[in-house]
Design a protein around this motif. Structure first.
Motif, PDB file in Angstrom:
ATOM      1  N   ILE A 125       0.742  -9.044 -16.500  1.00 40.55           N
ATOM      2  CA  ILE A 125       1.497  -7.788 -16.504  1.00 40.55           C
ATOM      3  C   ILE A 125       2.385  -7.783 -15.277  1.00 40.55           C
ATOM      4  CG2 ILE A 125       1.340  -5.262 -16.551  1.00 40.55           C
ATOM      5  CD1 ILE A 125      -1.662  -5.684 -17.323  1.00 40.55           C
ATOM      6  N   SER A 126       3.638  -7.444 -15.462  1.00 37.48           N
ATOM      7  CA  SER A 126       4.562  -7.331 -14.341  1.00 37.48           C
ATOM      8  C   SER A 126       5.294  -6.003 -14.449  1.00 37.48           C
ATOM      9  CB  SER A 126       5.565  -8.487 -14.347  1.00 37.48           C
ATOM     10  OG  SER A 126       6.435  -8.390 -13.234  1.00 37.48           O
ATOM     11  N   VAL A 127       5.172  -5.188 -13.405  1.00 30.49           N
ATOM     12  CA  VAL A 127       5.755  -3.841 -13.404  1.00 30.49           C
ATOM     13  C   VAL A 127       6.530  -3.642 -12.112  1.00 30.49           C
ATOM     14  CG1 VAL A 127       5.275  -1.376 -13.610  1.00 30.49           C
ATOM     15  CG2 VAL A 127       3.756  -3.025 -14.710  1.00 30.49           C
ATOM     16  N   THR A 128       7.682  -3.028 -12.204  1.00 28.46           N
ATOM     17  CA  THR A 128       8.463  -2.670 -11.026  1.00 28.46           C
ATOM     18  C   THR A 128       8.259  -1.192 -10.720  1.00 28.46           C
ATOM     19  OG1 THR A 128      10.144  -4.335 -11.482  1.00 28.46           O
ATOM     20  CG2 THR A 128      10.769  -2.526 -10.024  1.00 28.46           C
ATOM     21  N   LEU A 129       7.917  -0.887  -9.474  1.00 30.85           N
ATOM     22  CA  LEU A 129       7.789   0.492  -9.001  1.00 30.85           C
ATOM     23  C   LEU A 129       9.019   0.807  -8.158  1.00 30.85           C
ATOM     24  CD1 LEU A 129       4.027   0.486  -7.921  1.00 30.85           C
ATOM     25  CD2 LEU A 129       4.995   1.293 -10.076  1.00 30.85           C
ATOM     26  N   LEU A 130       9.847   1.707  -8.661  1.00 30.40           N
ATOM     27  CA  LEU A 130      11.057   2.102  -7.948  1.00 30.40           C
ATOM     28  C   LEU A 130      10.735   3.252  -7.009  1.00 30.40           C
ATOM     29  CD1 LEU A 130      13.620   2.022 -10.908  1.00 30.40           C
ATOM     30  CD2 LEU A 130      13.044   0.197  -9.287  1.00 30.40           C
ATOM     31  N   LEU A 131      11.077   3.102  -5.745  1.00 29.85           N
ATOM     32  CA  LEU A 131      10.771   4.107  -4.735  1.00 29.85           C
ATOM     33  C   LEU A 131      12.038   4.854  -4.341  1.00 29.85           C
ATOM     34  CD1 LEU A 131       8.421   1.974  -2.459  1.00 29.85           C
ATOM     35  CD2 LEU A 131       7.800   3.446  -4.377  1.00 29.85           C
ATOM     36  N   GLY A 132      11.908   6.150  -4.155  1.00 34.57           N
ATOM     37  CA  GLY A 132      13.056   6.966  -3.752  1.00 34.57           C
ATOM     38  C   GLY A 132      12.591   8.143  -2.925  1.00 34.57           C
ATOM     39  N   SER A 133      13.446   9.144  -2.776  1.00 37.84           N
ATOM     40  CA  SER A 133      13.087  10.350  -2.032  1.00 37.84           C
ATOM     41  C   SER A 133      13.787  11.549  -2.642  1.00 37.84           C
ATOM     42  CB  SER A 133      13.451  10.224  -0.548  1.00 37.84           C
ATOM     43  OG  SER A 133      14.851  10.064  -0.387  1.00 37.84           O
ATOM     44  N   GLU A 134      13.114  12.693  -2.576  1.00 38.15           N
ATOM     45  CA  GLU A 134      13.679  13.948  -3.053  1.00 38.15           C
ATOM     46  C   GLU A 134      14.475  14.617  -1.934  1.00 38.15           C
ATOM     47  OE1 GLU A 134      10.229  15.384  -6.180  1.00 38.15           O
ATOM     48  OE2 GLU A 134      10.223  16.165  -4.142  1.00 38.15           O
ATOM     49  N   ASP A 135      15.228  15.653  -2.321  1.00 37.67           N
ATOM     50  CA  ASP A 135      15.954  16.429  -1.321  1.00 37.67           C
ATOM     51  C   ASP A 135      14.992  17.092  -0.334  1.00 37.67           C
ATOM     52  OD1 ASP A 135      18.319  15.712  -2.506  1.00 37.67           O
ATOM     53  OD2 ASP A 135      18.520  17.565  -3.669  1.00 37.67           O
ATOM     54  N   SER A 136      13.769  17.375  -0.806  1.00 44.09           N
ATOM     55  CA  SER A 136      12.782  18.021   0.059  1.00 44.09           C
ATOM     56  C   SER A 136      12.252  17.073   1.131  1.00 44.09           C
ATOM     57  CB  SER A 136      11.604  18.530  -0.778  1.00 44.09           C
ATOM     58  OG  SER A 136      10.903  17.441  -1.362  1.00 44.09           O
ATOM     59  N   GLY A 137      12.519  15.762   0.976  1.00 37.34           N
ATOM     60  CA  GLY A 137      12.038  14.794   1.937  1.00 37.34           C
ATOM     61  C   GLY A 137      10.769  14.090   1.521  1.00 37.34           C
ATOM     62  N   ARG A 138      10.265  14.380   0.317  1.00 40.23           N
ATOM     63  CA  ARG A 138       9.075  13.685  -0.172  1.00 40.23           C
ATOM     64  C   ARG A 138       9.462  12.402  -0.897  1.00 40.23           C
ATOM     65  NH1 ARG A 138       7.253  19.135  -0.932  1.00 40.23           N
ATOM     66  NH2 ARG A 138       5.253  19.491   0.115  1.00 40.23           N
ATOM     67  N   PRO A 139       8.564  11.410  -0.882  1.00 43.48           N
ATOM     68  CA  PRO A 139       8.851  10.164  -1.602  1.00 43.48           C
ATOM     69  C   PRO A 139       8.654  10.334  -3.107  1.00 43.48           C
ATOM     70  CG  PRO A 139       6.692  10.047  -0.575  1.00 43.48           C
ATOM     71  CD  PRO A 139       7.306  11.342  -0.118  1.00 43.48           C
ATOM     72  N   THR A 140       9.328   9.510  -3.886  1.00 41.46           N
ATOM     73  CA  THR A 140       9.174   9.496  -5.335  1.00 41.46           C
ATOM     74  C   THR A 140       8.897   8.072  -5.787  1.00 41.46           C
ATOM     75  OG1 THR A 140      11.544   9.154  -5.734  1.00 41.46           O
ATOM     76  CG2 THR A 140      10.761  11.438  -5.615  1.00 41.46           C
ATOM     77  N   VAL A 141       8.276   7.944  -6.958  1.00 39.71           N
ATOM     78  CA  VAL A 141       8.008   6.628  -7.539  1.00 39.71           C
ATOM     79  C   VAL A 141       8.121   6.728  -9.052  1.00 39.71           C
ATOM     80  CG1 VAL A 141       5.501   7.032  -7.557  1.00 39.71           C
ATOM     81  CG2 VAL A 141       6.393   4.700  -7.678  1.00 39.71           C
ATOM     82  N   THR A 142       8.781   5.761  -9.662  1.00 45.81           N
ATOM     83  CA  THR A 142       8.886   5.662 -11.110  1.00 45.81           C
ATOM     84  C   THR A 142       8.678   4.199 -11.509  1.00 45.81           C
ATOM     85  OG1 THR A 142      11.285   5.395 -10.949  1.00 45.81           O
ATOM     86  CG2 THR A 142      10.452   7.628 -11.354  1.00 45.81           C
ATOM     87  N   THR A 143       8.295   3.979 -12.768  1.00 46.53           N
ATOM     88  CA  THR A 143       8.109   2.612 -13.244  1.00 46.53           C
ATOM     89  C   THR A 143       9.381   2.117 -13.916  1.00 46.53           C
ATOM     90  OG1 THR A 143       7.237   3.414 -15.349  1.00 46.53           O
ATOM     91  CG2 THR A 143       5.650   2.903 -13.608  1.00 46.53           C
ATOM     92  N   SER A 144       9.522   0.805 -13.891  1.00 50.11           N
ATOM     93  CA  SER A 144      10.652   0.161 -14.552  1.00 50.11           C
ATOM     94  C   SER A 144      10.214  -1.237 -14.966  1.00 50.11           C
ATOM     95  CB  SER A 144      11.849   0.082 -13.591  1.00 50.11           C
ATOM     96  OG  SER A 144      12.906  -0.653 -14.164  1.00 50.11           O
ATOM     97  N   SER A 145      10.891  -1.797 -15.947  1.00 46.36           N
ATOM     98  CA  SER A 145      10.692  -3.195 -16.331  1.00 46.36           C
ATOM     99  C   SER A 145       9.294  -3.487 -16.842  1.00 46.36           C
ATOM    100  CB  SER A 145      10.989  -4.125 -15.139  1.00 46.36           C
ATOM    101  OG  SER A 145      12.296  -3.940 -14.676  1.00 46.36           O
ATOM    102  N   CYS A 146       8.664  -2.537 -17.503  1.00 45.07           N
ATOM    103  CA  CYS A 146       7.421  -2.827 -18.209  1.00 45.07           C
ATOM    104  C   CYS A 146       7.670  -2.538 -19.677  1.00 45.07           C
ATOM    105  CB  CYS A 146       6.260  -1.990 -17.679  1.00 45.07           C
ATOM    106  SG  CYS A 146       4.680  -2.448 -18.435  1.00 45.07           S
ATOM    107  N   SER A 147       7.881  -3.570 -20.454  1.00 43.13           N
ATOM    108  CA  SER A 147       8.104  -3.432 -21.889  1.00 43.13           C
ATOM    109  C   SER A 147       7.393  -4.572 -22.593  1.00 43.13           C
ATOM    110  CB  SER A 147       9.603  -3.435 -22.206  1.00 43.13           C
ATOM    111  OG  SER A 147      10.193  -4.630 -21.746  1.00 43.13           O
TER     112      SER A 147
END
Length: 484
Positions: free
Chosen positions: A138-160
């Motif tokens: 299994i290979s999954v990409t976790l995309l990391l970002g940040s909200e305007d509030s300053g908290r971190p975000t995470v979403t998945t990508s490339s798992c199909s």
């Protein structure tokens, strides 16, 4: 929390907080870094929790029609599927430069068992089956970002469906039905693979969306230190992945909770050392400590007032006009048998200076003396300027940074006297005694309460390292995730 969430966040993502070397626009006040060693630990923890999640997963029924030459058409159904065992053997969590993290689980196996039914025009059959799925990757990409509030975000990508890979399946079907086993391999196996691959991807995506991201939302953007000061832990930019580490930058500003104002100085750029012996490193800029100094200065926390009843009974020097004739000869004549009050305040917020192996600050105080008149009024009589050099010792425990100040000798300068000559040397002796015995213990009690590190729940630090560099404090630790 779900499996993937606990491991990847609690062990790491919640722990990270830092910038890569160099500055972008606004420099962070606090930097944390997860090394490849820390990522490896997170991947191991991820396997444990993901394995538990897989065992709890219910697989959907799947069915379809088939045709056997010379026999005819039929209908099959596989139902009541569960996973009694699974073994996730290999894992890797690697940074993807400019994107986030790549999670790979390899050479793993899963056992699936359930019931089967087959219906044809001339017969109906049922039984149980057991499938041993081998070589799962299994290979999954976790995309990391940040909200305007300053908290971190995470979403998945490339798992199909083409990212998970299943190398082999061993099938055991009850009964001496070789034709059904052949049917499974010829017509059903591909659907089974597709179903299992889709379910694994769906499980990971759901865990990230429903568990990991909400958990990140619980990380504090603002953490209170006491009744009037707080720490701003908002991200200054999205988490940053480099070749062998993951960095996130936090503002790290300490501010007054009731009336926040712009800080008149900037955080210095931090060149984080390229150490990799520990899982996690923090670089805490002098900006953090100096914003704290500014807040407590503005709140008047270090202002003080000394009256005679605060002087030890056995002291030969009293805060009375009679005793102060030794400092100011005219005071006893003009204001006989009266008490004095000394009021002290910092002239400006003292800045903490970091140099290799050393912490110091040089506060400047102003002290005004007043005669306490019989009518309850106060009469100003002299003003002193006071300077001293202070060395600071910082300690790092499993959850916070604490401090201890060691005073240097106080130096006194007469700024103004309404009554002529003033004996500065004797006043230095009095102030050295008071500041050492009364003021410093008060400050050290506050420093002992500590500055909290931004750690998520269930995380403990050990193998602690503390170094002092130019403009920042460098902390290192290994991490243990405490399962609950």
């Amino acid at each position: 929390m779900g499996a993937l969430a606990r491991a990847l966040v609690a062990t790491l993502l919640g722990i990270l907080l830092t910038p890569a070397p160099g500055a972008l626009g606004t420099n962070p006040g606090l930097v944390a870094r997860i090394t490849d060693k820390g990522l490896e630990y997170a991947a191991r923890e991820g396997l444990v929790t993901l394995q538990k999640k897989l065992r709890e997963t219910k697989l959907p029924d799947f069915f379809g029609d088939f045709r056997i030459k010379h026999v005819g058409r039929g209908h099959y159904e596989f139902h009541s599927l569960d996973i009694p065992s699974c073994e996730l053997s290999g894992s890797a969590l690697k940074p993807l430069a400019g994107r986030g993290l790549s999670l790979t689980i390899s050479d793993s196996s899963v056992q699936v068992q359930g019931r089967w039914k087959v219906r044809m025009s001339f017969l109906k059959m049922d039984g149980h089956f057991n499938v041993h799925v081998k070589g799962i990757t299994i290979s999954v990409t976790l995309l990391l970002g940040s909200e305007d509030s300053g908290r971190p975000t995470v979403t998945t990508s490339s798992c199909s469906s083409h990212h998970p890979h299943i190398r082999d399946l061993d099938v055991d079907i009850s009964g001496d039905l070789r034709w059904l086993l052949k049917l499974f391999h010829d017509q059903i196996e591909s659907k089974f693979r597709k179903m299992l691959e889709t379910k694994i991807c769906s499980m990971i995506d759901k865990s990230v969306t429903s568990d990991l991201q909400p958990y990140l939302q619980t990380l504090p953007v603002i953490a209170e230190i006491d009744s009037f000061a707080g720490v701003d832990y908002s991200l200054t930019e999205a988490p940053r992945a480099t070749a062998n580490m993951l960095d996130i930058m936090f503002k790290g500003e300490i501010f007054h909770l009731n009336h926040r104002s712009a800080v008149p100085f900037l955080a210095p750029a931090i060149n984080v050392p390229e150490d990799h012996d520990r899982m996690l490193y923090f670089a805490v800029s002098n900006y953090v400590f100096n914003t704290a100094s500014r807040v407590y200065y503005q709140a008047g926390y270090l202002n003080f007032s000394i009256t005679d009843d605060m002087i030890p009974p056995d002291s030969i020097i009293r805060l009375t006009t009679k005793s102060f004739r030794a400092f100011l000869p005219l005071i006893g004549k003009l204001y006989p048998n009266m008490n004095l009050e000394l009021q002290g305040a910092l002239l400006r917020a003292p800045l903490l200076t970091f140099s290799p192996g050393n912490l110091s600050l040089a506060p400047q105080l102003g002290i005004d003396a007043f005669v306490l008149l019989p009518n309850s009024l106060k009469q100003f009589v002299f003003r002193l300027g006071v300077t001293t050099n202070i060395s600071a010792t910082l300690a790092f425990n499993t959850s916070k940074i604490t401090g201890l100040l060691t005073p240097g000798r106080v130096q006194v300068e007469l700024k103004e006297s309404k009554l002529g000559f003033f004996n500065v040397e004797m006043m230095e002796a009095l102030l050295n005694y008071y500041i050492r015995e009364t003021l410093y213990p008060k400050v050290n009690d506050k420093l002992a309460e500590g500055f909290p590190l931004p750690l998520p729940r269930h995380i403990q630090l050990h193998d602690l390292l503390l170094q002092i560099h130019k403009d920042f404090l460098f902390l290192g630790a290994n991490v243990q995730y405490m399962r609950v």
